[in-house]
Write a protein that holds these residues in place. Structure first.
Motif, short mmCIF file in Angstrom:
data_model
loop_
_atom_site.label_atom_id
_atom_site.label_comp_id
_atom_site.label_asym_id
_atom_site.label_seq_id
_atom_site.Cartn_x
_atom_site.Cartn_y
_atom_site.Cartn_z
N ARG A 6 -11.54 -13.69 -34.42
CA ARG A 6 -12.24 -13.73 -33.14
C ARG A 6 -12.18 -15.08 -32.42
O ARG A 6 -12.97 -15.35 -31.54
CB ARG A 6 -13.69 -13.28 -33.29
CG ARG A 6 -13.81 -11.80 -33.68
CD ARG A 6 -15.24 -11.34 -33.81
NE ARG A 6 -16.02 -12.05 -34.81
CZ ARG A 6 -15.96 -11.84 -36.13
NH1 ARG A 6 -15.14 -10.96 -36.62
NH2 ARG A 6 -16.72 -12.53 -36.95
N LYS A 40 -10.84 -17.62 -29.75
CA LYS A 40 -10.18 -17.59 -28.45
C LYS A 40 -9.69 -19.01 -28.14
O LYS A 40 -10.46 -19.96 -28.23
CB LYS A 40 -11.15 -17.15 -27.34
CG LYS A 40 -11.81 -15.81 -27.60
CD LYS A 40 -10.82 -14.68 -27.39
CE LYS A 40 -11.53 -13.36 -27.53
NZ LYS A 40 -10.91 -12.45 -28.44
N THR A 84 -3.74 -9.74 -28.81
CA THR A 84 -4.86 -10.08 -29.66
C THR A 84 -4.63 -9.40 -30.99
O THR A 84 -4.30 -8.21 -31.04
CB THR A 84 -6.20 -9.60 -29.05
OG1 THR A 84 -6.34 -10.18 -27.76
CG2 THR A 84 -7.36 -9.99 -29.91
N SER A 135 -7.82 -8.93 -35.91
CA SER A 135 -9.02 -9.71 -36.25
C SER A 135 -9.70 -10.27 -35.00
O SER A 135 -10.74 -10.90 -35.10
CB SER A 135 -8.64 -10.86 -37.19
OG SER A 135 -7.86 -11.80 -36.51
N GLY A 136 -9.10 -10.06 -33.82
CA GLY A 136 -9.70 -10.55 -32.59
C GLY A 136 -9.20 -11.91 -32.17
O GLY A 136 -9.63 -12.45 -31.16
N SER A 161 -6.65 -14.52 -30.51
CA SER A 161 -5.64 -14.40 -29.45
C SER A 161 -4.82 -15.68 -29.28
O SER A 161 -4.30 -15.96 -28.21
CB SER A 161 -6.31 -14.02 -28.13
OG SER A 161 -7.23 -15.01 -27.74
#
Length: 127
Positions: free
Chosen positions: A37, A39, A82, A85-86, A88
């Protein structure tokens, strides 16, 4: 005596500080490439002291700012990929940014150094 040279030196110093902060942030993006997750982040470039030039589009048939076509800016791709697992982070993009940032920092540092050398020559302490 004009202080244009001093304004340039201040702008170069600001730019070098920005590149240092951006390098740290890009390194964090690369190091968190496997963190779920996560970013990626980036910094906006500092705006010029005078605000820069603004292009006036007097006709809808005119092209937009350089590098953008119909709202698409190839220098700022949207993150579509992505992982499950989220995460990116795209390592290739991040490493390209790191290399470009390093090159831009070296250019600014070189210009800053040359400017200091010219100032020393101007006051008679150069060479």
């Amino acid at each position: 005596m004009s202080n244009t040279g001093l304004n340039l030196m201040g702008a170069l110093k600001t730019r070098m500080h920005w590149h240092q902060s951006r390098q740290k942030l890009l390194a964090e993006n690369v190091s968190n490439a496997d963190t779920p997750r996560f970013k990626p982040h980036d910094l906006k470039a500092p705006s010029p002291a005078g605000g820069g030039l603004v292009l006036a589009q007097t006709s809808p048939l005119h092209l937009g700012p350089a590098g953008s076509v119909n709202g698409f800016d190839p220098r700022d791709p949207k993150r579509f990929e992505t992982t499950p697992s989220g995460n990116s982070v795209n390592l290739e993009d991040e490493m390209l940014k790191v290399a470009q940032n390093q090159s831009d920092y070296q250019l600014a540092a070189s210009l800053y150094s040359k400017g200091l050398g010219l100032m020393k020559i101007a006051i008679g302490k150069g060479r």
